[in-house]
Design an enzyme around this catalytic site. Sequence first.
Site, PDB file in Angstrom:
ATOM      1  N   TYR A  33     -15.418  16.826  45.069  1.00  0.00           N
ATOM      2  CA  TYR A  33     -16.322  15.828  45.633  1.00  0.00           C
ATOM      3  C   TYR A  33     -17.743  16.306  45.397  1.00  0.00           C
ATOM      4  O   TYR A  33     -18.084  17.452  45.694  1.00  0.00           O
ATOM      5  CB  TYR A  33     -16.063  15.669  47.132  1.00  0.00           C
ATOM      6  CG  TYR A  33     -16.992  14.700  47.825  1.00  0.00           C
ATOM      7  CD1 TYR A  33     -16.927  13.338  47.557  1.00  0.00           C
ATOM      8  CD2 TYR A  33     -17.936  15.150  48.753  1.00  0.00           C
ATOM      9  CE1 TYR A  33     -17.778  12.443  48.202  1.00  0.00           C
ATOM     10  CE2 TYR A  33     -18.788  14.255  49.400  1.00  0.00           C
ATOM     11  CZ  TYR A  33     -18.704  12.912  49.126  1.00  0.00           C
ATOM     12  OH  TYR A  33     -19.538  12.027  49.760  1.00  0.00           O
TER      13      TYR A  33
ATOM     14  N   ASP B 154     -21.420  23.059  41.447  1.00  0.00           N
ATOM     15  CA  ASP B 154     -21.777  22.380  42.686  1.00  0.00           C
ATOM     16  C   ASP B 154     -21.429  23.315  43.835  1.00  0.00           C
ATOM     17  O   ASP B 154     -20.277  23.407  44.259  1.00  0.00           O
ATOM     18  CB  ASP B 154     -21.032  21.046  42.802  1.00  0.00           C
ATOM     19  CG  ASP B 154     -21.400  20.298  44.080  1.00  0.00           C
ATOM     20  OD1 ASP B 154     -22.159  20.864  44.909  1.00  0.00           O
ATOM     21  OD2 ASP B 154     -20.923  19.166  44.259  1.00  0.00           O
TER      22      ASP B 154
ATOM     23  N   LYS C  22     -26.027  21.694  52.568  1.00  0.00           N
ATOM     24  CA  LYS C  22     -25.371  22.239  53.754  1.00  0.00           C
ATOM     25  C   LYS C  22     -26.088  23.473  54.340  1.00  0.00           C
ATOM     26  O   LYS C  22     -27.097  23.303  55.001  1.00  0.00           O
ATOM     27  CB  LYS C  22     -23.891  22.462  53.468  1.00  0.00           C
ATOM     28  CG  LYS C  22     -23.235  21.113  53.104  1.00  0.00           C
ATOM     29  CD  LYS C  22     -21.740  21.087  53.064  1.00  0.00           C
ATOM     30  CE  LYS C  22     -21.276  19.636  52.979  1.00  0.00           C
ATOM     31  NZ  LYS C  22     -20.542  19.266  51.808  1.00  0.00           N
TER      32      LYS C  22
HETATM   33  C1  LIG Z   1     -20.899  17.893  50.993  1.00  0.00           C
HETATM   34  C2  LIG Z   1     -20.857  17.989  49.510  1.00  0.00           C
HETATM   35  C3  LIG Z   1     -21.689  17.201  48.698  1.00  0.00           C
HETATM   36  C4  LIG Z   1     -22.536  16.086  49.238  1.00  0.00           C
HETATM   37  O1  LIG Z   1     -23.533  16.539  50.076  1.00  0.00           O
HETATM   38  P1  LIG Z   1     -24.200  15.469  51.120  1.00  0.00           P
HETATM   39  O2  LIG Z   1     -25.278  16.270  51.771  1.00  0.00           O
HETATM   40  O3  LIG Z   1     -23.087  15.070  52.038  1.00  0.00           O
HETATM   41  O4  LIG Z   1     -24.701  14.339  50.318  1.00  0.00           O
HETATM   42  C5  LIG Z   1     -21.700  17.451  47.344  1.00  0.00           C
HETATM   43  N1  LIG Z   1     -20.933  18.411  46.810  1.00  0.00           N
HETATM   44  C6  LIG Z   1     -20.112  19.179  47.559  1.00  0.00           C
HETATM   45  C7  LIG Z   1     -19.309  20.251  46.909  1.00  0.00           C
HETATM   46  C8  LIG Z   1     -20.032  18.980  48.931  1.00  0.00           C
HETATM   47  O5  LIG Z   1     -19.182  19.726  49.655  1.00  0.00           O
END
Ligand SMILES: *Cc1c(COP(=O)(O)O)cnc(C)c1O
Length: 424
Positions: free
Chosen positions: A141, A236, A264
């Site tokens: 994701y 990511d 995060k």
């Molecule tokens: C949470 C997450 C996102 C998206 O971040 P948001 O701040 O919710 O837009 C993208 N990549 C990864 C791996 C994530 O865990």
Amino acid sequence: MISEELFERACKVIPGGVNSPVRAFRRLERAPFFVARAEGAHLWDEDGKQYIDYVGTWGPAILGHAPKPVLDAVMAAVPKGLGYGIPTRVEVDMAETVCRWVPSIEKVRMTNSGTEATMSAVRLARGYTGRKYIIKFEGCYHGHVDSLLVSAGSGALTHGEPDSAGVPAEFAALTIALPYNDEQAVRDAFNKYPGQIAGIIVEPYPGNAGFYLPKPGYLEFLRDITAKEGALLIFDEVMTGFRISPSGVQGKTGIVPDLTTLGKVIGGGLPVGAFGGRREIMDCVSPLGPVYQAGTLSGNPVAMAAGLAQLNELERTDAYSRMERLGAHLEEGLRRILHDLHLPLTFKRSGSMWCLFFTTQDVYDLKSAMTGSFDMFRPYFLSMLEQGVYVAPSPFETGFISAAHTEADIDATLAAMQVALGKI
Ligand SMILES: *Cc1c(COP(=O)(O)O)cnc(C)c1O
């Protein structure tokens, strides 16, 4: 129940009653609890019930909730104004800190969310290479970016919609979704689209379809093939950054990506994301280069103060070794319970990230993760909640331990797991 009343009101004015889908507890067929306040490893709901929290705001709360150094930094920043849309000192401090912690990042641009970071990184990869295809992996994701909502994990998966309505097939056609941990699939894609793949975006340790790990040599393989093919490797690390190690998965494995996305933990609980990487690539971003990227609130001084205070506190303390110790304690106790109950379920962990899969198969990609049984998860989750332990309300999410958890929290959690797993 005040939570139920609030949820009823919420459902009338907010789609599904929530501002992000995983919060809705829909597949669990009960209302979510509404949080009144949080401190350390604990949450209190509107009805006064207390929980040990393993969701940790879905990742950011690595020091636990409301950590004093972060609150102090926010309180100090607020009276100076909430934002100006003009450069500030704290943005330079933040960028220098990120570049120091994550050596593959020579320049970094701040955003307001992880989604903005991945969207911008993919645009940059395309702009830098002049190519159009992007490879992503099933179950990973990367936020709700149009072109990345293809075979996506997290809430999309929990609600059975890994592909979103509203993303035209023409957009999705530029995204090649492949199984994680499958080297041949990547080789085949590069053979099928020679010189046309801009990059690979990957959660180096995938945490949005449960939590599982790369096979030995897999990340090295992704590094080698992208370098050989002139494509960019985008890690990511929105979830794993500043969590798996001070420099994320790349620090732990020694693999150096071209671009990294962060989110995060970097915001200390406020809305922050970032993307960065090699200088020559980042210099393609506007105003230096032709790849447009912007944000009215990007680098907001209050958010920067919160994030920087969190990173400074992580650096100042023994948070990482403490979380590893707590994680090992949880793992050891849980494995003993599973053994005693003759439940050979799959458990994965690295440091403070963990997942109990309700399957007896090994898990290394989306397909194997999906063998997990929701029918086993539901009674486990409801029993844990009832006993005052909040694990993610989906079997396809990662558990997070914070530096504010204690050995006593872990022991109480294990006692609750003993009861909950006895019910499945
Ligand atoms: C949470 C997450 C996102 C998206 O971040 P948001 O701040 O919710 O837009 C993208 N990549 C990864 C791996 C994530 O865990």
